[in-house]
Write an enzyme that holds these catalytic residues in place. Structure first.
Site, PDB file in Angstrom:
ATOM      1  N   GLY A 190       0.818  -1.156  -0.088  1.00 30.48           N
ATOM      2  CA  GLY A 190       0.094  -0.265  -0.087  1.00 30.48           C
ATOM      3  C   GLY A 190       0.777   1.184  -0.028  1.00 30.48           C
ATOM      4  N   GLY A 218       0.242   5.620   0.334  1.00 33.58           N
ATOM      5  CA  GLY A 218      -0.782   6.930   0.570  1.00 33.58           C
ATOM      6  C   GLY A 218       0.110   7.988   0.730  1.00 33.58           C
ATOM      7  N   GLY A 219      -0.597   9.139   1.370  1.00 33.14           N
ATOM      8  CA  GLY A 219       0.133  10.386   1.230  1.00 33.14           C
ATOM      9  C   GLY A 219       1.072  10.305   2.235  1.00 33.14           C
ATOM     10  N   LYS A 244       6.190   0.167   7.601  1.00 37.26           N
ATOM     11  CA  LYS A 244       5.555   1.420   7.272  1.00 37.26           C
ATOM     12  C   LYS A 244       6.519   2.324   7.099  1.00 37.26           C
ATOM     13  CE  LYS A 244       1.902   4.431   7.134  1.00 37.26           C
ATOM     14  NZ  LYS A 244       0.481   4.333   6.896  1.00 37.26           N
ATOM     15  N   ASP A 277      -7.743  10.480  12.039  1.00 34.82           N
ATOM     16  CA  ASP A 277      -7.809  10.312  10.384  1.00 34.82           C
ATOM     17  C   ASP A 277      -8.608   9.119  10.123  1.00 34.82           C
ATOM     18  OD1 ASP A 277      -7.534  10.859   8.041  1.00 34.82           O
ATOM     19  OD2 ASP A 277      -5.362  10.046   7.933  1.00 34.82           O
ATOM     20  N   LYS A 305     -10.988   6.748   8.560  1.00 35.76           N
ATOM     21  CA  LYS A 305     -11.632   6.625   7.332  1.00 35.76           C
ATOM     22  C   LYS A 305     -11.307   5.247   6.726  1.00 35.76           C
ATOM     23  CE  LYS A 305      -7.136   8.235   5.331  1.00 35.76           C
ATOM     24  NZ  LYS A 305      -6.663   8.925   4.379  1.00 35.76           N
ATOM     25  N   ASN A 349      -8.244   3.232   6.639  1.00 44.06           N
ATOM     26  CA  ASN A 349      -7.695   2.979   7.847  1.00 44.06           C
ATOM     27  C   ASN A 349      -8.200   2.003   8.816  1.00 44.06           C
ATOM     28  OD1 ASN A 349      -5.503   4.703   7.575  1.00 44.06           O
ATOM     29  ND2 ASN A 349      -6.364   6.667   8.573  1.00 44.06           N
TER      30      ASN A 349
END
Lengths: 638, 242
Positions: free
Chosen positions: A66, A68-69, A88, A181, A183, A186
């Site tokens: 994955g 993401g930003g 991560k 955050d 969403k 997540n």
């Protein structure tokens, strides 16, 4: 020739060449698919496994799973422990401030303290090979976004997911950690359906790094935007755990309906077949003002669990709705029949009361007996009607049939009352004057009209109105919840009910004052003989209404003014609380004026009723004027 | 936005699919459409030719010659593979043309007489000299130039739209929020426009929506299949990546 570096995407561009000096890459980014929903590739390209492997000798990197930003996530296997982990990496460009390293360490320590089955555990963190990294529990499953994209999430499943998310959030809130955050990306769901929340507090890291939202690039911000509580927009640094509850509300809505609660959104039960009680939970979680939201995630969980349990209990033996679904006509007929029976019972009770008053004027015990019966009949009719309707309302098939017609039982009630009242008035006008039966008919018809008008008002104002129907057909605008005028969600749920209450308080207060004034004036005009009232009755009847009426007027007026003027959440686009007051005064003025024409001119009641009518008509006019002068307007641009 | 294209840009964009539908034996409207598209996106081609090492005069000649052949005959069969997308097709056709020209090494046939488009090469030359002197491939220069033209056109349309409704000032102020919706100084912008912060946020959002729609429309005009819009946007996005 000068070049500038875009602080969002990090690309160099020439402001003189690009339109309006804007970063061309970001401009294109705005137009890209799902720019508002899904965060596309972040700045920079994912590092290859080979390039980062040397920095993590204890891990066997498997694949990139994955990005993401915030950075990249790899699946890896810990050699010693022989377990799968997720690695991560936070993109290096985020760490521009020297203090980032320290804050990253602090956040990682906080995260490591969180130990809950619903939260992705952190095993290790630090800085290696120019990357800030976190080694986390690997969740073998999918995130909610993927889940929603690949298949429809059943309501039952949605309730279970939300309940688990609530438990995890409550735990972290108790530990003083706000996610910030929440969403679908997540929220991870493993193969057994267990939910785990990832990326706790990382948003805070991002926020602080470069002001509010700049760090993760415009696309990322757009992706997260719709899950952000209004206060998160306005005061990103002063956000508390209730922002997570708002985001949870958005996720919940999305899970149930498959859509985002944007702009003028429907209550979930209008979009899909679900328990209507869930509407209240979702709308409360989505309240614009944090203080109107659920105050604890555990409260959401309690409500969701209650509904899930009762649904499991009630629904299981119920036949499939498709088989037994009544036709809209049958359903409407049922509603109307119940409304009719209740109305007839209540009207009969009023008539009984009035007839008993006239016939047994001298026999008080007998009269009281009849009055008791009338009261019982009226109350019984009301309770039976409301209960029957509530039962019907709870049956999804009936509720759906009504929704299809845009009707609810109040429509039936006010239509019947208005018709009955109209017919009654016509009959009374044609009947023998001054006959007790005519008088009774007159009274009952007027009452029917008044109650019918109030029912109609209730229907318009109490959030059960036709606006929902309009909303269902209105083009849905993807407007983020920026402005009170654009966010009707909270308004429909609580604001209008409250406004109606304020209107009533104000109306009753003014009515009491009117009454006191009229009594005082009539006493002076007609003296005690004509009025049948002595000074002692004036002493009782004037101060009491003033005592109770004045606070009602002051409080009601203040709240109405406040609601109409400052807080968009208390006013519909087309209606405000003043409309309720205006209607109430208008109806009562008409009632008094019409009644005055039936009375002998020059006598005390005639005078009194006429005064009341004129006073109320004047109040109607005054309120109408205030309503227009206080109507909230959004200043037009340029 | 003083390119020859600007006088058309306020209307719905000319569609590449119209040209494609007309086929080899293009009729007058299709030819006019092609000419208009070429007039809008000629600078990136010029930049490409310059990057290939031609000087200003030669580049002007070649560009003009290319358009002459494209519009009159439109016979770049080798580029047919790329026909679905105007941007790719244009470059493929130009490459083909340049290869032909080198083979023949004759300049006299260029243009085939009267120039089909009136292009301002002087302006193009000065624009060229403003380009960053970085080392970039001709293809890259073309892509980047193309993206810039496209953005200019789309934003110009939005601007004229706002202007037509007497909201030019609002546009000039709000345009700054286009690429930075999250951290735009809404309070200051509100003060500048003498309105409320909430209203500015809503207006900024609307501008964003309008921009998005205009950009997608502009790109949709350049591809045969509407489903390619996102791909095309992504290519442009990549082309602009540092």
């Amino acid at each position: 020739m000068t070049t500038r570096t875009c602080h969002r995407c990090g690309t160099a561009f020439e402001p003189t060449r690009s339109p309006h000096g804007l970063c061309p890459k970001c401009l294109i980014g705005v137009g890209m698919r799902d720019a508002d929903e899904v965060a596309p590739a972040p700045q920079g390209v994912a590092p290859t496994l080979a390039s980062i492997a040397p920095a993590f000798p204890e891990l066997d990197l498997v694949e990139l799973i994955g990005q993401g930003g915030m950075g990249f996530v790899f699946r890896a296997r810990h050699r010693e422990l022989e377990r799968d982990v997720a690695l991560k990496l936070l993109a290096r460009e985020h760490a521009v401030e020297p203090s980032f390293a320290e804050r990253f360490r602090r956040e990682a320590r906080t995260l490591a303290r969180l130990s809950h089955p619903g939260i992705v555990a952190i095993f290790d963190s630090g800085e290696r090979g120019g990357w800030f990294y976190l080694v986390m529990e690997f969740v073998d499953g999918a995130n909610l976004r993927h889940l929603m994209q690949s298949s429809r999430v059943e309501p039952k499943q949605a309730l279970s997911i939300v309940s688990q998310v609530c438990a995890a959030l409550q735990y972290s809130h108790d530990q003083g950690v706000v996610h910030r955050d929440v969403k679908p990306e997540n929220v991870l769901v493993d193969r057994e359906g267990r939910v785990k929340i990832a990326d706790f507090g990382l948003a805070r890291l991002a926020d602080r790094d470069r002001g509010a939202l700049a760090l993760t690039g415009s696309q990322q911000v757009m992706g997260t935007l719709h899950y952000m509580a209004p206060e998160q927009w306005e005061h990103p640094q002063a956000v508390d755990h209730r922002a997570d509850i708002y985001a949870l509300g958005v996720v919940f809505y999305e899970l149930l309906t498959g859509e985002m609660p944007l702009g003028r959104f429907d209550a979930p039960s209008k979009r899909v077949e679900i328990d209507v009680r869930l509407d209240e939970v979702v709308l409360k979680a989505l309240a614009k003002q944090p203080e109107r939201r659920y105050q604890q995630a555990s409260h959401v969980q309690t409500d969701v669990d209650t509904i899930a349990r009762s649904a499991a209990g009630e629904r299981a033996p119920a036949p499939p709705p498709a088989a037994s679904a009544p036709s809209p006509t049958l359903a409407t007929g049922a509603w109307l029949a119940v409304a009719l029976v209740a109305t007839v019972l209540v009207c009969t009770s009023v008539a009984l009361w009035h007839v008993a008053r006239i016939h047994f004027a001298d026999d008080v015990p007998e009269r009281n007996g009849w009055w008791g019966a009338a009261l019982g009949l009226g109350l019984g009719g009301l309770v039976a009607g409301i209960t029957a309707h509530a039962r019907l309302q709870r049956r999804e098939d009936y509720a759906r049939a009504y929704a299809a017609r845009g009707l609810n039982w109040l429509d039936g009630a006010w239509a019947l009352l208005a018709c009955g009242g109209g017919v009654g008035l016509a009959c009374a006008a044609l009947s023998k004057p001054n006959h007790p039966a005519t008088e009774t008919l007159w009274l009952v018809s007027n009452l029917c009209l008044l109650v019918g008008a109030l029912t109609w008002l209730l229907r318009r104002l109490a959030g059960w109105n036709a606006a929902r129907r309009e909303r269902a057909h209105a083009p849905r605008q993807p407007t983020p919840p920026l402005d009170a005028a654009q966010d009707p969600g909270a308004r429909t749920a609580t604001g209008d009910g409250r406004l109606f209450l304020f209107s009533l308080v104000f109306f009753v207060g003014v009515s009491l004052l009117c009454d006191a004034l009229t009594r005082a004036v009539s006493w002076f005009a007609f003296a005690s003989e004509a009025a049948g009232d002595g000074l002692e009755s004036i002493a009782l009847f004037v101060p009491m209404p003033v005592l109770f009426g004045l606070p009602g007027v002051l409080a009601g007026w203040h709240l109405l003014r406040l609601g109409s003027r400052t807080d968009g959440a208390w006013s519909r686009p087309k209606l405000s609380g003043f409309d309720a007051v205006i209607a109430l005064f208008g109806i009562s003025a008409a009632f008094h004026l019409v009644t005055a024409t039936q009375l002998e001119p020059g006598t005390f009641p005639w005078w009194s009723v006429l005064t009341q009518g004129v006073l109320r008509a004047a109040l109607t006019a005054a309120c109408t004027w205030r309503r227009w002068s206080w109507w909230p307007r959004v200043a037009p641009l340029a | 936005m003083n390119e020859p294209s600007s006088r058309h840009a306020g209307f719905a964009p000319t569609r590449w699919s119209l040209v494609l539908a007309a086929g080899k034996h293009a009729d007058a409207p299709a030819r006019a459409a092609l000419a208009e598209l070429c007039a809008a996106y000629w600078y990136p081609l010029y930049a490409y030719v310059r990057r290939r090492g031609h000087d200003a005069d030669a580049a002007a000649d070649l560009t003009q010659g290319f358009f002459a052949r494209l519009i009159e005959r439109n016979d770049f069969a080798a580029a047919d593979r790329e026909r679905g997308r105007f941007r790719a097709y244009l470059l493929a056709a130009l490459r083909h043309f340049l290869a032909d020209e080198r083979d023949r090494a004759t300049a006299e046939k260029r243009g085939g007489g009267a120039a089909p488009l009136s292009l301002d090469f002087e302006r193009a030359d000065s624009k060229w000299h403003q380009e960053p002197a970085v080392d970039e491939t001709p293809e890259r220069a073309y892509e980047r130039g193309f993206a810039h033209e496209l953005l200019d056109r789309a934003l110009g349309r939005v601007e004229r739209d706002y202007g037509a409704r007497g909201e030019a000032r609002a546009f000039a102020v709000l345009v700054r929020t286009l690429t930075a919706p999250g951290d735009a100084p809404y309070r200051e912008l509100a003060a500048e426009l003498a309105t409320s912060e909430g209203a500015v946020k809503v207006a900024a959002h609307r501008l964003r929506e309008r921009w998005r729609a205009a950009l997608r429309e502009e790109v949709a005009a350049l591809v045969d299949d509407p489903a390619d819009v996102d791909d095309e946007l992504e290519s442009l996005f990549r082309a602009l990546s540092g």
